[in-house]
Design an enzyme around this catalytic site. Structure first.
Site: not given
Length: 286
Positions: A187, A192, A207, A210
Site C-alpha cells: 500500500d 502514510h 498516519i 489501518g
C-alpha cells in the site's frame, strides 16, 4: 457519477495470480512488530527462516490485492476502510502462488449525505493444488457515492465486546518509521509517507495504515492467547475506528471465551479506541 448498481453486482475479477516468498513473509512480520526483541525465541520463527518459519495470519490481506475497488467507479478520494474480516481455511503458507477471485458481495445506499457501503470479497486458493487458502471481506464506506437508489443497510453487525474487564492486555509502542516500513507490503498511498499529502487530507502528519494496526492486534493475540502458533487462528475480524500515528503506544485488550477471542486496540496517550469490535476464532492447542 452515480453508482451503477447492476454493473457493481456483475463486477468480478477471476484467477488473478500472485506470488510471494519467505522474504515477503518476514517483511510483513517485521512491519507489524514481530522481532522487536531479537532474543525473543517465541517471535523468532516469524522473522527468521532457520527456525521453522511461520506466517502471521493477517498477512493474507496483503497477498491478494486485486484492485477491485478501483473498478467500482466510486470517488476514491472519499473512501474509508470501515472493517476487515478474514477467514483462514488452513494455515497460511510462508511462500507460494495464489489464484484470487474478487467480487462485490453487497452494496448499500445510505443516502446522498452519508454515502454508500460496499462489501468487497476476495477468495484465494493455492495455485499448486487449487485448495482454498483464505477469504477476506472489506467493508468500504464511499462517502461521495450515496443516493443512487440502491438497497438500504450497512453490512454485517459488529461483534459486541464482553462487558467486563479484559482478561489480558498487551502494550506495543509503534516506531516513528512504522508506516514507511508497512507500506513496503504494497500500500503505497502517500497519506502514510508524505507530510504534504497527509496535511492535504486533514492530518497533522502521516498516519499508520489501518491494516498495520490490524496486524499489530493479531501479533498480540498470537503472543498472549495462541502461544505464537499461527495455525491456531481461524478468523480475524475488526472495525477501524480512529487513526494511529507512527510512534503511538497501542494497547490491545483481549477477552477469551472458549474459542472466541474478543479484542480492541486503544491509544491511551490520546484516550482513543483505534480498532474496535474485534473477534478472533481460535483452534484448540494441538
Amino acid at each position: 457519477m452515480a453508482i451503477n448498481l447492476e454493473a457493481l453486482q456483475a463486477l468480478e475479477i477471476t484467477d488473478m495470480r500472485f506470488a510471494y516468498g519467505e522474504r515477503e513473509t518476514m517483511l510483513y512480520a517485521l512491519s507489524v512488530g514481530m522481532g522487536r526483541d531479537p532474543l525473543d525465541l517465541r517471535e523468532l520463527p516469524f522473522v527468521y527462516e532457520g527456525d521453522a518459519l511461520q506466517a502471521v495470519p493477517t498477512m493474507a490481506v496483503v497477498l491478494a490485492s486485486t484492485g477491485i475497488i478501483r473498478k467500482t467507479g466510486v470517488d476514491f478520494t472519499k473512501v474509508l476502510h470501515g472493517e476487515q474480516r478474514l477467514t483462514l481455511h488452513r494455515r497460511l503458507p510462508v511462500a507460494g502462488e495464489l489464484l484470487a477471485n474478487s467480487r462485490v458481495a453487497a452494496v448499500y445506499d445510505k443516502g446522498a449525505a452519508k454515502g454508500a457501503v460496499l462489501l468487497l470479497e476476495t477468495t484465494a486458493r493455492s495455485a499448486a493444488d487449487n485448495a482454498p487458502l483464505f477469504t477476506f471481506l472489506m467493508t468500504i464506506l464511499a462517502r461521495g457515492d450515496g443516493g443512487f437508489g440502491g438497497p438500504q443497510g450497512s453490512g454485517p453487525e459488529p461483534h459486541q465486546l464482553p462487558d467486563r474487564a479484559p482478561d489480558q492486555t498487551d502494550m506495543f509502542e509503534t516506531r516513528p518509521e512504522a508506516a514507511l516500513l508497512y507500506r513496503l507490503n504494497g500500500d503505497r498511498n502517500p497519506l502514510h509517507a508524505d507530510p504534504r499529502a497527509s496535511r492535504r487530507a486533514g492530518f497533522a502528519r502521516p498516519i499508520l495504515h489501518g491494516l498495520a494496526t490490524y496486524g499489530i492486534a493479531c501479533r498480540a493475540v498470537l503472543r498472549d492467547v495462541c502461544d505464537c502458533d499461527a495455525g491456531r487462528i481461524k478468523s480475524f475480524d475488526a472495525r477501524f475506528s480512529a487513526p494511529v500515528y507512527p510512534g503511538d503506544r497501542i494497547v490491545t485488550d483481549m477477552w477469551t471465551d472458549g474459542d472466541v477471542v474478543s479484542f480492541r486496540c486503544r491509544v491511551p496517550d490520546r484516550d482513543v479506541i483505534v480498532l474496535n469490535n474485534g473477534r478472533c476464532l481460535v483452534r484448540a492447542r494441538s
